[in-house]
Every structure is written in structure tokens, then in C-alpha cells.
Design a protein around this motif. Structure first.
Motif, PDB file in Angstrom:
ATOM      1  N   ILE A  29      -1.113 -30.803  15.556  1.00  0.00           N
ATOM      2  CA  ILE A  29      -0.260 -30.876  16.747  1.00  0.00           C
ATOM      3  C   ILE A  29       1.048 -30.175  16.400  1.00  0.00           C
ATOM      4  CG2 ILE A  29       0.987 -32.362  18.360  1.00  0.00           C
ATOM      5  CD1 ILE A  29      -1.207 -34.451  17.978  1.00  0.00           C
ATOM      6  N   THR A  30       1.271 -29.022  17.007  1.00  0.00           N
ATOM      7  CA  THR A  30       2.458 -28.219  16.684  1.00  0.00           C
ATOM      8  C   THR A  30       3.647 -28.571  17.567  1.00  0.00           C
ATOM      9  OG1 THR A  30       1.691 -26.440  18.126  1.00  0.00           O
ATOM     10  CG2 THR A  30       1.116 -26.295  15.774  1.00  0.00           C
ATOM     11  N   SER A  31       3.391 -29.009  18.797  1.00  0.00           N
ATOM     12  CA  SER A  31       4.502 -29.427  19.662  1.00  0.00           C
ATOM     13  C   SER A  31       3.987 -30.291  20.808  1.00  0.00           C
ATOM     14  CB  SER A  31       5.275 -28.221  20.214  1.00  0.00           C
ATOM     15  OG  SER A  31       4.483 -27.486  21.106  1.00  0.00           O
ATOM     16  N   ILE A  32       4.872 -31.145  21.284  1.00  0.00           N
ATOM     17  CA  ILE A  32       4.624 -31.968  22.467  1.00  0.00           C
ATOM     18  C   ILE A  32       5.826 -31.765  23.363  1.00  0.00           C
ATOM     19  CG2 ILE A  32       4.335 -34.311  23.362  1.00  0.00           C
ATOM     20  CD1 ILE A  32       3.118 -35.054  20.621  1.00  0.00           C
ATOM     21  N   GLU A  33       5.567 -31.297  24.579  1.00  0.00           N
ATOM     22  CA  GLU A  33       6.676 -30.983  25.488  1.00  0.00           C
ATOM     23  C   GLU A  33       6.344 -31.393  26.910  1.00  0.00           C
ATOM     24  OE1 GLU A  33       5.519 -26.309  26.006  1.00  0.00           O
ATOM     25  OE2 GLU A  33       6.626 -26.911  24.230  1.00  0.00           O
ATOM     26  N   PRO A  34       7.347 -31.758  27.687  1.00  0.00           N
ATOM     27  CA  PRO A  34       7.095 -32.110  29.091  1.00  0.00           C
ATOM     28  C   PRO A  34       6.497 -30.921  29.844  1.00  0.00           C
ATOM     29  CG  PRO A  34       9.326 -32.718  28.435  1.00  0.00           C
ATOM     30  CD  PRO A  34       8.756 -31.895  27.329  1.00  0.00           C
ATOM     31  N   ALA A  35       5.454 -31.202  30.622  1.00  0.00           N
ATOM     32  CA  ALA A  35       4.807 -30.147  31.411  1.00  0.00           C
ATOM     33  C   ALA A  35       5.393 -30.087  32.814  1.00  0.00           C
ATOM     34  CB  ALA A  35       3.303 -30.396  31.496  1.00  0.00           C
ATOM     35  N   ASP A  36       5.862 -31.221  33.318  1.00  0.00           N
ATOM     36  CA  ASP A  36       6.421 -31.279  34.671  1.00  0.00           C
ATOM     37  C   ASP A  36       7.320 -32.507  34.779  1.00  0.00           C
ATOM     38  OD1 ASP A  36       4.794 -33.556  35.100  1.00  0.00           O
ATOM     39  OD2 ASP A  36       3.199 -32.356  35.949  1.00  0.00           O
ATOM     40  N   LYS A  37       7.830 -32.723  35.966  1.00  0.00           N
ATOM     41  CA  LYS A  37       8.735 -33.853  36.182  1.00  0.00           C
ATOM     42  C   LYS A  37       7.988 -35.140  36.523  1.00  0.00           C
ATOM     43  CE  LYS A  37      12.504 -30.874  37.428  1.00  0.00           C
ATOM     44  NZ  LYS A  37      13.505 -30.461  38.364  1.00  0.00           N
ATOM     45  N   GLU A  38       6.659 -35.092  36.498  1.00  0.00           N
ATOM     46  CA  GLU A  38       5.865 -36.268  36.841  1.00  0.00           C
ATOM     47  C   GLU A  38       5.376 -37.032  35.618  1.00  0.00           C
ATOM     48  OE1 GLU A  38       2.836 -35.231  39.659  1.00  0.00           O
ATOM     49  OE2 GLU A  38       4.220 -34.009  40.820  1.00  0.00           O
ATOM     50  N   GLY A  39       5.951 -36.760  34.437  1.00  0.00           N
ATOM     51  CA  GLY A  39       5.595 -37.506  33.238  1.00  0.00           C
ATOM     52  C   GLY A  39       4.362 -37.008  32.508  1.00  0.00           C
ATOM     53  N   ILE A  40       3.945 -35.789  32.791  1.00  0.00           N
ATOM     54  CA  ILE A  40       2.798 -35.196  32.094  1.00  0.00           C
ATOM     55  C   ILE A  40       3.322 -34.332  30.952  1.00  0.00           C
ATOM     56  CG2 ILE A  40       0.728 -33.748  32.333  1.00  0.00           C
ATOM     57  CD1 ILE A  40       0.651 -36.380  33.939  1.00  0.00           C
ATOM     58  N   TYR A  41       2.607 -34.373  29.815  1.00  0.00           N
ATOM     59  CA  TYR A  41       3.016 -33.621  28.632  1.00  0.00           C
ATOM     60  C   TYR A  41       1.972 -32.581  28.245  1.00  0.00           C
ATOM     61  CZ  TYR A  41       6.618 -37.106  27.848  1.00  0.00           C
ATOM     62  OH  TYR A  41       7.713 -37.913  27.983  1.00  0.00           O
ATOM     63  N   ASN A  42       2.431 -31.476  27.667  1.00  0.00           N
ATOM     64  CA  ASN A  42       1.564 -30.505  27.009  1.00  0.00           C
ATOM     65  C   ASN A  42       1.579 -30.827  25.527  1.00  0.00           C
ATOM     66  OD1 ASN A  42       0.807 -28.934  29.240  1.00  0.00           O
ATOM     67  ND2 ASN A  42       2.651 -27.701  29.087  1.00  0.00           N
ATOM     68  N   VAL A  43       0.398 -31.000  24.954  1.00  0.00           N
ATOM     69  CA  VAL A  43       0.253 -31.228  23.523  1.00  0.00           C
ATOM     70  C   VAL A  43      -0.444 -29.994  22.960  1.00  0.00           C
ATOM     71  CG1 VAL A  43      -0.768 -32.698  21.737  1.00  0.00           C
ATOM     72  CG2 VAL A  43       0.082 -33.723  23.861  1.00  0.00           C
ATOM     73  N   TRP A  44       0.291 -29.202  22.164  1.00  0.00           N
ATOM     74  CA  TRP A  44      -0.224 -27.934  21.660  1.00  0.00           C
ATOM     75  C   TRP A  44      -0.845 -28.118  20.288  1.00  0.00           C
ATOM     76  CZ3 TRP A  44      -0.954 -24.252  25.000  1.00  0.00           C
ATOM     77  CH2 TRP A  44      -0.193 -24.256  26.171  1.00  0.00           C
ATOM     78  N   LEU A  45      -2.069 -27.592  20.139  1.00  0.00           N
ATOM     79  CA  LEU A  45      -2.838 -27.708  18.906  1.00  0.00           C
ATOM     80  C   LEU A  45      -3.051 -26.328  18.294  1.00  0.00           C
ATOM     81  CD1 LEU A  45      -5.697 -29.989  20.273  1.00  0.00           C
ATOM     82  CD2 LEU A  45      -3.713 -30.732  18.950  1.00  0.00           C
ATOM     83  N   GLN A  46      -2.936 -26.246  16.974  1.00  0.00           N
ATOM     84  CA  GLN A  46      -3.299 -25.031  16.253  1.00  0.00           C
ATOM     85  C   GLN A  46      -4.537 -25.341  15.411  1.00  0.00           C
ATOM     86  OE1 GLN A  46      -1.933 -21.714  16.374  1.00  0.00           O
ATOM     87  NE2 GLN A  46      -3.984 -21.537  15.500  1.00  0.00           N
ATOM     88  N   PHE A  47      -5.646 -24.695  15.752  1.00  0.00           N
ATOM     89  CA  PHE A  47      -6.887 -24.854  14.998  1.00  0.00           C
ATOM     90  C   PHE A  47      -6.807 -24.016  13.722  1.00  0.00           C
ATOM     91  CE2 PHE A  47      -8.123 -26.501  18.986  1.00  0.00           C
ATOM     92  CZ  PHE A  47      -9.355 -27.120  18.875  1.00  0.00           C
ATOM     93  N   ASN A  48      -7.467 -24.486  12.655  1.00  0.00           N
ATOM     94  CA  ASN A  48      -7.442 -23.732  11.406  1.00  0.00           C
ATOM     95  C   ASN A  48      -8.528 -22.660  11.349  1.00  0.00           C
ATOM     96  OD1 ASN A  48      -9.560 -25.659  11.053  1.00  0.00           O
ATOM     97  ND2 ASN A  48      -9.336 -25.571   8.837  1.00  0.00           N
ATOM     98  N   LYS A  49      -9.579 -22.770  12.179  1.00  0.00           N
ATOM     99  CA  LYS A  49     -10.620 -21.741  12.248  1.00  0.00           C
ATOM    100  C   LYS A  49     -11.390 -21.888  13.545  1.00  0.00           C
ATOM    101  CE  LYS A  49     -13.418 -24.457   9.071  1.00  0.00           C
ATOM    102  NZ  LYS A  49     -14.171 -24.448   7.825  1.00  0.00           N
ATOM    103  N   SER A  50     -12.285 -20.989  13.800  1.00  0.00           N
ATOM    104  CA  SER A  50     -13.118 -20.854  15.003  1.00  0.00           C
ATOM    105  C   SER A  50     -12.397 -19.961  16.009  1.00  0.00           C
ATOM    106  CB  SER A  50     -13.467 -22.209  15.647  1.00  0.00           C
ATOM    107  OG  SER A  50     -12.481 -22.642  16.554  1.00  0.00           O
ATOM    108  N   ILE A  51     -13.081 -19.658  17.094  1.00  0.00           N
ATOM    109  CA  ILE A  51     -12.453 -18.826  18.129  1.00  0.00           C
ATOM    110  C   ILE A  51     -11.241 -19.529  18.737  1.00  0.00           C
ATOM    111  CG2 ILE A  51     -14.526 -17.502  18.680  1.00  0.00           C
ATOM    112  CD1 ILE A  51     -14.943 -19.303  21.110  1.00  0.00           C
ATOM    113  N   LEU A  52     -11.177 -20.841  18.607  1.00  0.00           N
ATOM    114  CA  LEU A  52     -10.040 -21.589  19.142  1.00  0.00           C
ATOM    115  C   LEU A  52      -8.773 -21.407  18.308  1.00  0.00           C
ATOM    116  CD1 LEU A  52     -11.981 -24.810  20.132  1.00  0.00           C
ATOM    117  CD2 LEU A  52     -11.030 -23.093  21.673  1.00  0.00           C
ATOM    118  N   ALA A  53      -8.890 -20.801  17.122  1.00  0.00           N
ATOM    119  CA  ALA A  53      -7.724 -20.567  16.260  1.00  0.00           C
ATOM    120  C   ALA A  53      -6.965 -19.302  16.650  1.00  0.00           C
ATOM    121  CB  ALA A  53      -8.168 -20.469  14.799  1.00  0.00           C
TER     122      ALA A  53
END
Length: 108
Positions: A29-53
Motif C-alpha cells: 500500500i503506497t498511499s491512501i487518499e480521499p477520493a471524494d467528499k463522500e468519505g470514499i478513499y483510494n488505496v493505491w497498491l504497487q505489485f512486485n510482479k505480474s502485468i499488474l506491476a
């Protein structure tokens, strides 16, 4: 090592799709930040391998959930922790490009 697992899928092509054997992945988990004013958050992940990295991924999008402060607390999510799981990547056919499973037991 590539090995194919065959799955049928709902796509425009006929026949099954092939995936690699599941590979163990770590997701920091590299960062957690507010996504909007309605209490929703973006939780950003950095994968170490695979196409998701190739770029950071957003937890809520990957899991199809709205991440609230309650969700963060219930699941003990904070910047710097590492989640684990397995990813299988598409090798043939016209299905989802990957299948992701989580080792973390999420509470909704």
C-alpha cells in the motif's frame, strides 16, 4: 514456467481461455487518499510482479468495493503494509487479462 489452465468465459470468441499458473505476488500500500467528499478513499497498491506491476492499482477497483474509513479500520489497511496474493495471466483467448486472488481475508 508457463502452464495453461483453461477457463471458459463470456466473450465474443468461442472456446476456453488459457492462463498461466498462479504466481505469488506482494502488493504494498503506497498511499491512501480521499477520493471524494463522500468519505470514499483510494488505496493505491504497487505489485512486485505480474502485468499488474506496470502501474499502481487501486484496491477499490480491483475488489469492486467502496473503501470507507470503516473498511480501512476493519481490514487494518494503512500505508506501508504489504498484502499478498496470486495472479494468473491470460495466455490465450479473449477473457479477462488476469485472475487475482487475495491471501488477506477482507471484511466488507
Amino acid at each position: 514456467m508457463l502452464s495453461s489452465a483453461l477457463f471458459s468465459c463470456n466473450s465474443s470468441t468461442e472456446g476456453p481461455c488459457g492462463y498461466t499458473d498462479p504466481m505469488f505476488v506482494k502488493m504494498e500500500i503506497t498511499s491512501i487518499e480521499p477520493a471524494d467528499k463522500e468519505g470514499i478513499y483510494n488505496v493505491w497498491l504497487q505489485f512486485n510482479k505480474s502485468i499488474l506491476a506496470q502501474e499502481e492499482q487501486e484496491l477499490g477497483e480491483l475488489r469492486d468495493v467502496k473503501v470507507t474509513s470503516s473498511y480501512l479500520e476493519k481490514n487494518h489497511l494503512q500505508e506501508g503494509i504489504t498484502l499478498t496474493g496470486k495472479v494468473s495471466e491470460l495466455t490465450e483467448g479473449d477473457c479477462e487479462p488476469y485472475v487475482l486472488s487475495w491471501n488477506h481475508g477482507f471484511s466488507e
